[in-house]
Design a protein around this motif. Structure first.
Motif, PDB file in Angstrom:
ATOM      1  N   ILE A  95       0.807  -1.222   0.000  1.00 23.68           N
ATOM      2  CA  ILE A  95       0.000   0.000   0.000  1.00 23.68           C
ATOM      3  C   ILE A  95       0.842   1.275   0.000  1.00 23.68           C
ATOM      4  O   ILE A  95       0.425   2.324  -0.486  1.00 23.68           O
ATOM      5  CB  ILE A  95      -0.967  -0.009   1.212  1.00 23.68           C
ATOM      6  CG1 ILE A  95      -2.058   1.035   1.052  1.00 23.68           C
ATOM      7  CG2 ILE A  95      -0.217   0.220   2.507  1.00 23.68           C
ATOM      8  CD1 ILE A  95      -3.101   0.968   2.148  1.00 23.68           C
ATOM      9  N   ASN A  96       2.049   1.205   0.535  1.00 20.85           N
ATOM     10  CA  ASN A  96       2.892   2.386   0.671  1.00 20.85           C
ATOM     11  C   ASN A  96       3.903   2.522  -0.462  1.00 20.85           C
ATOM     12  O   ASN A  96       4.819   3.323  -0.385  1.00 20.85           O
ATOM     13  CB  ASN A  96       3.642   2.340   2.010  1.00 20.85           C
ATOM     14  CG  ASN A  96       4.060   3.709   2.479  1.00 20.85           C
ATOM     15  OD1 ASN A  96       3.408   4.703   2.174  1.00 20.85           O
ATOM     16  ND2 ASN A  96       5.157   3.778   3.215  1.00 20.85           N
ATOM     17  N   TYR A  97       3.703   1.750  -1.536  1.00 19.26           N
ATOM     18  CA  TYR A  97       4.664   1.739  -2.633  1.00 19.26           C
ATOM     19  C   TYR A  97       4.007   2.150  -3.937  1.00 19.26           C
ATOM     20  O   TYR A  97       2.800   2.019  -4.122  1.00 19.26           O
ATOM     21  CB  TYR A  97       5.316   0.350  -2.754  1.00 19.26           C
ATOM     22  CG  TYR A  97       6.198   0.059  -1.563  1.00 19.26           C
ATOM     23  CD1 TYR A  97       7.532   0.427  -1.562  1.00 19.26           C
ATOM     24  CD2 TYR A  97       5.675  -0.519  -0.415  1.00 19.26           C
ATOM     25  CE1 TYR A  97       8.331   0.213  -0.455  1.00 19.26           C
ATOM     26  CE2 TYR A  97       6.460  -0.741   0.698  1.00 19.26           C
ATOM     27  CZ  TYR A  97       7.797  -0.373   0.673  1.00 19.26           C
ATOM     28  OH  TYR A  97       8.581  -0.579   1.774  1.00 19.26           O
ATOM     29  N   THR A  98       4.807   2.635  -4.841  1.00 18.54           N
ATOM     30  CA  THR A  98       4.317   3.187  -6.097  1.00 18.54           C
ATOM     31  C   THR A  98       4.091   2.084  -7.129  1.00 18.54           C
ATOM     32  O   THR A  98       4.584   0.968  -6.978  1.00 18.54           O
ATOM     33  CB  THR A  98       5.333   4.195  -6.648  1.00 18.54           C
ATOM     34  OG1 THR A  98       6.563   3.498  -6.934  1.00 18.54           O
ATOM     35  CG2 THR A  98       5.606   5.299  -5.641  1.00 18.54           C
ATOM     36  N   PRO A  99       3.361   2.406  -8.225  1.00 14.60           N
ATOM     37  CA  PRO A  99       3.109   1.399  -9.262  1.00 14.60           C
ATOM     38  C   PRO A  99       4.373   0.734  -9.807  1.00 14.60           C
ATOM     39  O   PRO A  99       4.412  -0.483  -9.980  1.00 14.60           O
ATOM     40  CB  PRO A  99       2.395   2.206 -10.351  1.00 14.60           C
ATOM     41  CG  PRO A  99       1.689   3.283  -9.598  1.00 14.60           C
ATOM     42  CD  PRO A  99       2.609   3.649  -8.475  1.00 14.60           C
TER      43      PRO A  99
END
Length: 373
Positions: A95-99
């Protein structure tokens, strides 16, 4: 988001290792016909704990609460369909990471699984060939699964090369792997689907590179509606397989998949919610190739509709936030899901993980200025 901190954090690589463990376990169990229920449950609990840790590390805010409420509502509406189990758990962990980081995480997990599974087969601990047809599978249950793993790795390398060009690390080694992927699946395993998905991905990126407004509009329109269109086509083919010679010809092109779908069409009544009749209970097939057909017959119309809407929403957000290359990647995989188990296979549910993560408020928008790879 502090992208540099996240990219190098121990937490990120712990998630990757747990995801890789799920891939290895799932691959090994499929190739040996075993079921490791307790270990799978432990991995699921680990993902849940990682999600909790991640939320506390970043600090729980209103967006997190909204996200948790939305996915819980979606899962409740589908009567906690297990189709969503892995995507939801992985999405919570990421959830805390980018695509781009999510894509890289899946690539690393699948590369680890490919290496470990291949080594096990070379050591004689897993079958090096598919016992059903004698085709090389390097420890995977069948050559199609091997094709999917090599496809995802090749797509990542190709995406990286398109973005970074000659600045790509280990440029020539990645080119060699892509060539190996094409040769392996074209001349050895004969997996036409993964080759088609790979070529479609390159073709779609080529359209954006040309900057032709008409072609880009067509691609955007088709890509956005793709999941709904392919789901309807799957149903149509399942229903009408034995109605004309035209469908028989298509069936040959799709390696008897339409015959398979039609067989299930008559065996499993289409219902609103998951059928009490399980696909693996039928001795004749015991499986089904094609994610959309699987959704219709096994997961029910409610889950099928929600999955289609989530995918459409995900595609729209990617385009809205100029994630054109990621859009091309997901659309190519969604097209491949028409005849392969891309959406529900636990080890490679990248597409569904993205679909769930787009429910997180501004998840894609917040990564606008991220450093790629």
């Amino acid at each position: 988001m502090n992208n540099g901190l996240q990219r190098n954090s121990n937490y990120y690589y712990v998630v990757v290792v747990v995801l890789a463990s799920l891939s290895v376990l799932n691959t090994y169990s499929n190739s040996h016909g075993l079921y490791f229920g307790k270990i799978t449950l432990i991995i699921g609990v680990l993902f849940f704990l990682l999600a909790i840790i991640n939320l506390f590390l970043k600090g729980i805010n209103s967006k997190d609460i909204i996200f948790l409420g939305v996915i819980l509502s979606v899962w409740t509406i589908t009567k906690f369909n297990k189709f969503f189990s892995v995507p939801i758990l992985v999405a919570l962990a990421f959830i805390n990471y980018t695509p781009w980081q999510v894509i890289k995480g899946y690539y690393l997990a699948n590369m680890i699984c490919l290496v470990i599974t291949s080594i096990l087969s070379l050591l004689g601990l897993s079958p090096i060939i598919n016992v059903v047809d004698g085709v090389i599978s390097f420890g995977f249950a069948n050559e199609n699964t091997l094709g999917l793993f090599t496809l995802l790795i090749s797509l990542f390398y190709t995406l990286e090369i398109f973005v970074l060009k000659r600045e790509t690390r280990y440029f020539y080694w990645k080119i060699i792997f892509i060539v190996f992927f094409v040769l392996l699946n074209n001349f050895v395993t004969g997996d036409r689907t993964v080759i088609l998905v790979f070529l479609v991905f390159i073709f779609f990126i080529g359209i954006f590179k040309l900057k032709n407004k008409f072609l880009i509009f067509i691609l955007k329109f088709f890509g956005t509606a793709c999941p709904i269109f392919l789901t309807y086509i799957s149903y149509l083919f399942s229903k009408n397989y034995d109605s004309s010679n035209f469908y028989y010809s298509l069936n040959n092109l799709l390696s008897n998949r339409m015959y398979m779908w039609n067989w299930y069409y008559h065996k499993i009544p289409i219902s609103w919610y998951p059928s009490y009749l399980k696909i693996d209970q039928f001795d004749f097939w015991g499986t089904i190739d094609g994610s959309y057909a699987y959704l219709i017959f096994q997961s029910g119309l409610v889950t099928t509709l929600i999955v289609c809407l989530l995918l459409v929403y995900c595609n729209i957000l990617l385009l809205k936030n100029n994630k054109n290359y990621i859009f091309c990647l997901l659309i190519a995989l969604e097209i491949g899901a028409f005849s392969e188990d891309i959406l529900q296979f636990p080890a490679i549910v990248l597409v569904m993980t993205f679909a769930v993560l787009t429910l997180y408020p501004k998840w894609i928008k917040d990564s606008k200025n991220e450093k790629i790879f």
